[in-house]
Design a protein around this motif. Structure first.
Motif, PDB file in Angstrom:
ATOM      1  N   LYS A  71       0.954  -1.306  -0.076  1.00  0.00           N
ATOM      2  CA  LYS A  71      -0.025  -0.139  -0.017  1.00  0.00           C
ATOM      3  C   LYS A  71       0.877   1.346  -0.025  1.00  0.00           C
ATOM      4  CE  LYS A  71      -3.864  -1.983  -0.069  1.00  0.00           C
ATOM      5  NZ  LYS A  71      -4.772  -2.051  -1.309  1.00  0.00           N
ATOM      6  N   ALA A  72       1.904   1.098   0.244  1.00  0.00           N
ATOM      7  CA  ALA A  72       3.003   2.308   0.250  1.00  0.00           C
ATOM      8  C   ALA A  72       4.480   1.983  -0.208  1.00  0.00           C
ATOM      9  CB  ALA A  72       2.977   2.929   1.564  1.00  0.00           C
ATOM     10  N   ALA A  73       5.057   3.014  -0.860  1.00  0.00           N
ATOM     11  CA  ALA A  73       6.626   2.468  -1.316  1.00  0.00           C
ATOM     12  C   ALA A  73       7.317   2.280  -0.260  1.00  0.00           C
ATOM     13  CB  ALA A  73       6.998   3.639  -2.338  1.00  0.00           C
ATOM     14  N   GLY A  74       8.396   1.261  -0.276  1.00  0.00           N
ATOM     15  CA  GLY A  74       9.379   0.838   0.739  1.00  0.00           C
ATOM     16  C   GLY A  74      10.000  -0.191   0.385  1.00  0.00           C
ATOM     17  N   THR A  75      11.000  -0.747   1.126  1.00  0.00           N
ATOM     18  CA  THR A  75      11.679  -2.015   0.977  1.00  0.00           C
ATOM     19  C   THR A  75      10.955  -3.164   1.749  1.00  0.00           C
ATOM     20  OG1 THR A  75      13.749  -0.489   1.066  1.00  0.00           O
ATOM     21  CG2 THR A  75      14.030  -3.006   1.519  1.00  0.00           C
ATOM     22  N   LEU A  76      10.931  -4.045   1.090  1.00  0.00           N
ATOM     23  CA  LEU A  76      10.228  -5.492   1.715  1.00  0.00           C
ATOM     24  C   LEU A  76      11.348  -5.969   2.595  1.00  0.00           C
ATOM     25  CD1 LEU A  76       7.924  -7.520   1.653  1.00  0.00           C
ATOM     26  CD2 LEU A  76       9.077  -8.594  -0.653  1.00  0.00           C
ATOM     27  N   SER A  80       7.086 -14.138   5.530  1.00  0.00           N
ATOM     28  CA  SER A  80       7.004 -15.145   6.427  1.00  0.00           C
ATOM     29  C   SER A  80       6.326 -16.341   5.734  1.00  0.00           C
ATOM     30  CB  SER A  80       6.314 -15.047   7.769  1.00  0.00           C
ATOM     31  OG  SER A  80       4.770 -14.466   7.456  1.00  0.00           O
ATOM     32  N   VAL A  81       6.118 -16.316   4.420  1.00  0.00           N
ATOM     33  CA  VAL A  81       5.327 -17.717   4.146  1.00  0.00           C
ATOM     34  C   VAL A  81       6.035 -17.566   2.565  1.00  0.00           C
ATOM     35  CG1 VAL A  81       3.069 -17.233   4.866  1.00  0.00           C
ATOM     36  CG2 VAL A  81       3.477 -16.024   2.844  1.00  0.00           C
ATOM     37  N   ALA A  82       5.992 -19.073   2.077  1.00  0.00           N
ATOM     38  CA  ALA A  82       6.477 -19.387   0.682  1.00  0.00           C
ATOM     39  C   ALA A  82       5.317 -19.970  -0.132  1.00  0.00           C
ATOM     40  CB  ALA A  82       7.544 -20.529   0.813  1.00  0.00           C
ATOM     41  N   GLU A  83       5.593 -20.132  -1.409  1.00  0.00           N
ATOM     42  CA  GLU A  83       4.683 -20.670  -2.110  1.00  0.00           C
ATOM     43  C   GLU A  83       4.212 -21.929  -1.785  1.00  0.00           C
ATOM     44  OE1 GLU A  83       6.164 -20.701  -6.169  1.00  0.00           O
ATOM     45  OE2 GLU A  83       6.264 -18.580  -6.482  1.00  0.00           O
ATOM     46  N   ARG A 187       4.707 -15.507  -5.143  1.00  0.00           N
ATOM     47  CA  ARG A 187       5.453 -14.605  -4.625  1.00  0.00           C
ATOM     48  C   ARG A 187       5.754 -13.646  -5.747  1.00  0.00           C
ATOM     49  NH1 ARG A 187       9.603 -15.948   0.341  1.00  0.00           N
ATOM     50  NH2 ARG A 187      10.576 -16.722  -1.336  1.00  0.00           N
ATOM     51  N   HIS A 188       5.333 -12.251  -5.692  1.00  0.00           N
ATOM     52  CA  HIS A 188       5.641 -11.543  -6.839  1.00  0.00           C
ATOM     53  C   HIS A 188       7.077 -10.710  -6.342  1.00  0.00           C
ATOM     54  CE1 HIS A 188       2.042 -12.325  -8.898  1.00  0.00           C
ATOM     55  NE2 HIS A 188       1.330 -12.113  -7.734  1.00  0.00           N
ATOM     56  N   ALA A 189       7.496 -10.789  -5.098  1.00  0.00           N
ATOM     57  CA  ALA A 189       8.811  -9.967  -4.782  1.00  0.00           C
ATOM     58  C   ALA A 189       9.454 -10.675  -3.857  1.00  0.00           C
ATOM     59  CB  ALA A 189       8.180  -8.490  -4.308  1.00  0.00           C
ATOM     60  N   LEU A 190      10.779 -10.475  -3.290  1.00  0.00           N
ATOM     61  CA  LEU A 190      11.502 -10.973  -2.551  1.00  0.00           C
ATOM     62  C   LEU A 190      12.035 -10.149  -1.368  1.00  0.00           C
ATOM     63  CD1 LEU A 190      13.680 -13.338  -4.997  1.00  0.00           C
ATOM     64  CD2 LEU A 190      11.652 -14.122  -3.486  1.00  0.00           C
ATOM     65  N   PRO A 191      12.370 -10.561  -0.209  1.00  0.00           N
ATOM     66  CA  PRO A 191      12.877  -9.659   0.513  1.00  0.00           C
ATOM     67  C   PRO A 191      14.093  -8.758   0.406  1.00  0.00           C
ATOM     68  CG  PRO A 191      12.373 -11.595   1.495  1.00  0.00           C
ATOM     69  CD  PRO A 191      12.187 -11.820   0.002  1.00  0.00           C
ATOM     70  N   VAL A 201       2.488  -8.461  -4.103  1.00  0.00           N
ATOM     71  CA  VAL A 201       3.566  -8.904  -3.320  1.00  0.00           C
ATOM     72  C   VAL A 201       3.457 -10.520  -3.278  1.00  0.00           C
ATOM     73  CG1 VAL A 201       4.824  -8.971  -1.266  1.00  0.00           C
ATOM     74  CG2 VAL A 201       4.090  -6.690  -2.126  1.00  0.00           C
ATOM     75  N   LEU A 202       2.114 -10.713  -3.189  1.00  0.00           N
ATOM     76  CA  LEU A 202       1.794 -12.179  -2.947  1.00  0.00           C
ATOM     77  C   LEU A 202       0.235 -12.510  -3.430  1.00  0.00           C
ATOM     78  CD1 LEU A 202       2.475 -12.817   0.780  1.00  0.00           C
ATOM     79  CD2 LEU A 202       3.839 -13.783  -1.220  1.00  0.00           C
ATOM     80  N   THR A 203      -0.069 -13.724  -4.167  1.00  0.00           N
ATOM     81  CA  THR A 203      -1.300 -14.220  -4.719  1.00  0.00           C
ATOM     82  C   THR A 203      -1.668 -15.278  -3.807  1.00  0.00           C
ATOM     83  OG1 THR A 203      -0.900 -13.173  -6.906  1.00  0.00           O
ATOM     84  CG2 THR A 203      -2.712 -14.994  -6.517  1.00  0.00           C
ATOM     85  N   LEU A 204      -2.807 -15.149  -3.417  1.00  0.00           N
ATOM     86  CA  LEU A 204      -3.624 -16.226  -2.513  1.00  0.00           C
ATOM     87  C   LEU A 204      -4.770 -16.764  -3.154  1.00  0.00           C
ATOM     88  CD1 LEU A 204      -3.660 -14.390   1.042  1.00  0.00           C
ATOM     89  CD2 LEU A 204      -1.584 -15.694  -0.079  1.00  0.00           C
ATOM     90  N   VAL A 205      -4.967 -18.007  -3.272  1.00  0.00           N
ATOM     91  CA  VAL A 205      -6.032 -18.737  -3.528  1.00  0.00           C
ATOM     92  C   VAL A 205      -6.688 -19.623  -2.408  1.00  0.00           C
ATOM     93  CG1 VAL A 205      -5.067 -18.739  -5.902  1.00  0.00           C
ATOM     94  CG2 VAL A 205      -4.758 -20.685  -4.481  1.00  0.00           C
ATOM     95  N   ASP A 206      -8.276 -19.796  -2.676  1.00  0.00           N
ATOM     96  CA  ASP A 206      -8.809 -20.652  -1.866  1.00  0.00           C
ATOM     97  C   ASP A 206      -9.394 -21.470  -2.745  1.00  0.00           C
ATOM     98  OD1 ASP A 206     -10.651 -21.793  -0.241  1.00  0.00           O
ATOM     99  OD2 ASP A 206     -11.703 -20.204   0.265  1.00  0.00           O
ATOM    100  N   LEU A 207      -8.937 -22.930  -2.717  1.00  0.00           N
ATOM    101  CA  LEU A 207      -9.322 -23.808  -3.540  1.00  0.00           C
ATOM    102  C   LEU A 207     -10.758 -24.688  -3.016  1.00  0.00           C
ATOM    103  CD1 LEU A 207      -5.960 -25.492  -4.206  1.00  0.00           C
ATOM    104  CD2 LEU A 207      -7.158 -23.885  -5.601  1.00  0.00           C
ATOM    105  N   ARG A 208     -11.234 -24.242  -1.942  1.00  0.00           N
ATOM    106  CA  ARG A 208     -12.419 -25.127  -1.527  1.00  0.00           C
ATOM    107  C   ARG A 208     -13.832 -24.989  -2.493  1.00  0.00           C
ATOM    108  NH1 ARG A 208     -12.699 -22.304   4.304  1.00  0.00           N
ATOM    109  NH2 ARG A 208     -12.352 -20.704   2.926  1.00  0.00           N
ATOM    110  N   THR A 209     -13.567 -23.918  -3.430  1.00  0.00           N
ATOM    111  CA  THR A 209     -14.598 -23.911  -4.239  1.00  0.00           C
ATOM    112  C   THR A 209     -14.128 -23.696  -5.528  1.00  0.00           C
ATOM    113  OG1 THR A 209     -16.338 -23.088  -2.671  1.00  0.00           O
ATOM    114  CG2 THR A 209     -16.829 -22.490  -5.300  1.00  0.00           C
TER     115      THR A 209
END
Length: 374
Positions: A71-76, A80-83, A187-191, A201-209
């Motif tokens: 939401k704002a410019a800065g350094t990642l 804490s999560v991986a694909e 993951r679209h970006a790395l620390p 930065v990240l894409t999340l999916v819900d596979l339940r539906t």
């Protein structure tokens, strides 16, 4: 005598030409023998009930997909999560250096403190002016001016407080937090990388539906309704599963003459994944009997469908318009171009010519239908 000789020679020439014409006529090839088709190679157009099956295909997609953005410019600073990691809604996913937002918040908090001091000073001044006005030491206009100054100071304090709240919200929203329950798809970006505002930065999916989107021809889509049961065969899985027709698009795809339909599929155990290809099958109940022929009897040329018929011991090519198809029986409905009882060729043959003699032989005779390819 010379004239008589010329007449004799001319008569001999005419006789010779006549002889040549007669010999050429004798050498003319006779017409080809009639084609003989076995009973298995022909079929009769007849009325029958057709169980219609509509099929379409497409990939599985996850409708509940969320992209976590900076939401704002800065350094990642960290993730804490991986694909493939499973996350819960509200879970912190990483941190971004938000020094600019923090400094902005502190600046606006200082502005609030300044505005509070201004309000306090304006309140003291107005109270003093009120006492002087009661003793008629100052004019009513001077009292009104002090009251207006107090109101202005209070309004400026409210604006400063609103700016502080806005900075706090921006700081809170800038945190990388999971908006849904799901799995990290990408993951679209790395620390260590610099990220811009609104950068994924990240894409999340819900596979339940899951959903499958496919295209159905305009001729068949009128028979479909939301809520219908759809049988799905998903690649990599030999079993079929039931889905439900969820939506039908309101308009036709330009140029394709088809309409998008969407099938919803429950996937509580997350057995299937987004991107897998699926084949959908909708079985409709049989309607009134319709004129039909084997689907193998129908050919296509220049965008038109046709069949070969045997009429008065001759081949006739008829243009037809087809409708429903029944894969279980291999029959297709004929809407125009044929009448019940007409005999058609049930297969595809090469080099057929309209008007050629043809007939149906008995079951025991060897059928020289293959001669049609000559």
């Amino acid at each position: 005598m010379g004239a008589v000789a010329l007449v004799v020679l001319a008569g001999a020439g005419l006789w010779w030409k006549g002889q040549q014409s007669a010999q050429a006529a004798d050498k003319k090839e006779p017409p080809p023998p009639p084609l003989v088709f076995s009973p298995k190679e022909v079929a009769t157009a007849q009325m029958r009930s057709l169980a219609q099956v509509i099929t379409f295909s497409g990939p599985l997609v996850s409708p509940n997909t969320a992209t976590v953005k900076a939401k704002a410019a800065g350094t990642l600073l960290s993730l804490s999560v991986a694909e493939g990691s499973r996350v819960k809604r509200g879970q912190a996913l990483g941190t971004v250096d938000l020094a600019d937002l923090t400094a902005r918040l502190q600046e606006r908090q200082a502005g609030v403190a300044s505005a509070q001091a201004t309000v306090a000073q304006a309140e003291r001044t107005h109270a003093s002016n009120q006492r002087l006005a009661d003793q008629q030491f100052i004019s009513p206009i001077a009292l009104d001016n002090s009251r207006a100054a107090l109101d202005t100071a209070r309004a400026q304090l409210g604006a400063a407080q609103a700016q502080v709240e806005s900075a706090r919200i921006a700081l809170r929203e800038a945190a990388l937090v999971a908006p849904i329950d799901g799995i990290v798809a990408k993951r679209h970006a790395l620390p260590g990388e610099k990220v811009a505002a609104e950068q994924p930065v990240l894409t999340l999916v819900d596979l339940r539906t899951l959903e499958m989107a496919g295209s159905v021809g305009t001729r068949d889509v009128a028979r479909l309704k939301p809520g219908m049961t759809v049988r799905l065969l998903i690649e990599g899985d030999a079993r079929t599963v039931d889905g439900q027709l969820a939506r039908i698009a309101p308009s036709v795809d330009a140029g394709a003459r088809s309409i998008q339909v969407t099938v919803a599929l429950s996937n509580p155990d997350e057995r299937w994944r987004a991107g897998q290809f699926a084949l959908a099958r909708v079985e409709l109940p049989a309607e009134q009997p319709a004129l039909s022929v084997p689907a193998t009897a129908v050919g296509t040329a220049s965008g038109q469908e046709y069949v070969w018929t045997l009429e008065k011991d001759q081949l006739v090519r008829r243009t037809v318009v087809t409708g429903r198809r029944d894969p279980s029986s291999g029959a297709v409905e004929v809407l125009q171009g044929l009448s019940a009882g007409q005999v058609v060729l049930a297969g595809s043959f090469e080099n057929l010519r309209e008007g050629r003699a043809a007939r149906v032989g008995d079951a025991t005779a060897s059928a020289p239908a293959a001669a049609a390819s000559r």
